[in-house]
Write an enzyme that holds these catalytic residues in place. Structure first.
Site, PDB file in Angstrom:
ATOM      1  N   SER A  68      -2.760   3.239  16.534  1.00 30.11           N
ATOM      2  CA  SER A  68      -2.550   1.846  16.847  1.00 30.11           C
ATOM      3  C   SER A  68      -3.124   1.687  18.003  1.00 30.11           C
ATOM      4  O   SER A  68      -3.132   2.283  18.923  1.00 30.11           O
ATOM      5  CB  SER A  68      -1.122   1.422  16.400  1.00 30.11           C
ATOM      6  OG  SER A  68      -0.681   1.997  15.519  1.00 30.11           O
TER       7      SER A  68
HETATM    8  N1  SAH Z   1       2.231   5.563  14.924  1.00 33.59           N
HETATM    9  C1  SAH Z   1       0.873   6.427  14.562  1.00 33.59           C
HETATM   10  C2  SAH Z   1      -0.084   5.600  13.989  1.00 33.59           C
HETATM   11  C3  SAH Z   1       0.234   5.505  12.527  1.00 33.59           C
HETATM   12  S1  SAH Z   1      -0.836   5.381  11.390  1.00 33.59           S
HETATM   13  C4  SAH Z   1       0.470   6.873  16.218  1.00 33.59           C
HETATM   14  O1  SAH Z   1       0.960   6.318  17.161  1.00 33.59           O
HETATM   15  O2  SAH Z   1      -0.720   7.565  16.049  1.00 33.59           O
HETATM   16  C5  SAH Z   1       0.314   5.271  10.036  1.00 33.59           C
HETATM   17  C6  SAH Z   1       0.699   6.598   9.552  1.00 33.59           C
HETATM   18  O3  SAH Z   1       1.681   6.403   8.537  1.00 33.59           O
HETATM   19  C7  SAH Z   1      -0.351   7.620   9.151  1.00 33.59           C
HETATM   20  O4  SAH Z   1      -0.474   8.730   9.600  1.00 33.59           O
HETATM   21  C8  SAH Z   1      -0.018   7.748   7.541  1.00 33.59           C
HETATM   22  O5  SAH Z   1      -0.198   9.173   7.214  1.00 33.59           O
HETATM   23  C9  SAH Z   1       1.597   7.510   7.578  1.00 33.59           C
HETATM   24  N2  SAH Z   1       2.196   7.312   6.387  1.00 33.59           N
HETATM   25  C10 SAH Z   1       1.596   6.582   5.324  1.00 33.59           C
HETATM   26  N3  SAH Z   1       2.728   6.259   4.349  1.00 33.59           N
HETATM   27  C11 SAH Z   1       3.795   7.175   4.861  1.00 33.59           C
HETATM   28  C12 SAH Z   1       5.004   7.365   4.142  1.00 33.59           C
HETATM   29  N4  SAH Z   1       5.247   6.687   3.132  1.00 33.59           N
HETATM   30  N5  SAH Z   1       5.631   8.167   5.040  1.00 33.59           N
HETATM   31  C13 SAH Z   1       5.634   8.662   6.301  1.00 33.59           C
HETATM   32  N6  SAH Z   1       4.469   8.357   6.942  1.00 33.59           N
HETATM   33  C14 SAH Z   1       3.473   7.650   6.150  1.00 33.59           C
END
Ligand code: SAH
Length: 223
Positions: A68
């Site tokens: 993000s």
């Molecule tokens: N917080 C992260 C960025 C997140 S991007 C950082 O600091 O880098 C969103 C993430 O959520 C992705 O890696 C995606 O694979 C994950 N995601 C999507 N759906 C999900 C779910 N149901 N459970 C856990 N993770 C999930």
């Protein structure tokens, strides 16, 4: 101007001022800014994006996912209002950056990532960098992490179509959750969910945001 951590902090401060009318905060808590200062974002972005590490923008981390925008990490961290003794859950570990920022402010971070390769690389990265109060679990975070619940705060870093009741249930009375809600692949509203001491919840829309979707299985969506 040379882009460094200080540059990143300045852009966060500017953006916080621009968005104050939505967020109700002209500036973020100094402790949040210190956590943003201490965690080196460069260590969380891929080799071909190192030059862009301190830009205030999301960056690809593989598997169609993104780390993000620094401002958004600071905002979400500020909104949940954590304390040094807090136990926090993050859904969507991605690179591990948001978890690392949280780890500077709380006792323990539990973070859940659906994509096995990302969960494993985040786990390795956090270990090498010496973050000891973060536990990464691979799996769907839609149901939270019951064994570790309840939490003082929950940060969901992927966009859901609705607020999962299972996550609300895992908030302590007095706890907060931030979660982007809306249509996938479009803009969403960042929602702040506050659970009162008596257990009732109050939800406020903070501002428009754009996140990758929270992947939900068939069974999960029906709940
Ligand atoms: N917080 C992260 C960025 C997140 S991007 C950082 O600091 O880098 C969103 C993430 O959520 C992705 O890696 C995606 O694979 C994950 N995601 C999507 N759906 C999900 C779910 N149901 N459970 C856990 N993770 C999930």
């Amino acid at each position: 101007m040379h882009k460094n951590q200080e540059y990143m902090l300045n852009t966060i401060r500017q953006e916080a001022k621009f968005t104050a009318s939505y967020t109700g905060r002209e500036a973020f808590d100094e402790r949040v800014m210190q956590a943003m200062q201490r965690v080196n974002r460069k260590a969380f972005v891929s080799a071909d994006n190192k030059d862009l590490a301190f830009e205030n923008s999301p960056l690809p981390i593989g598997h169609g996912q993104t780390i993000s925008q620094p401002y958004m990490v600071a905002l979400m961290t500020d909104l949940v209002d954590v304390k040094p003794e807090s136990v926090v859950m993050e859904i969507g570990t991605g690179s591990g950056y948001q978890a690392a920022v949280l780890s500077q402010l709380v006792r323990q971070v539990y973070t859940v990532e659906k994509i096995p390769e990302l969960a494993e690389s985040a786990r390795q990265r956090l270990k090498i960098l010496g973050y000891e109060n973060i536990e990464v679990r691979c799996g769907s975070g839609y149901h939270g992490w019951k064994e570790k619940a309840p939490f003082d705060a929950i940060i969901v870093t992927a966009a859901a179509t609705h607020i999962p009741q299972s996550l609300v249930d895992q908030l302590k009375p007095g706890a907060r959750m931030v979660i982007p809600i809306g249509l996938p692949q479009m803009y969403q509203e960042l929602m702040l969910v506050a659970k009162g001491k008596g257990g009732t919840t109050h939800t406020d829309a903070v501002m428009s945001v754009s996140f990758v979707p929270l992947v939900m299985g068939d069974n999960e969506e029906k709940q």
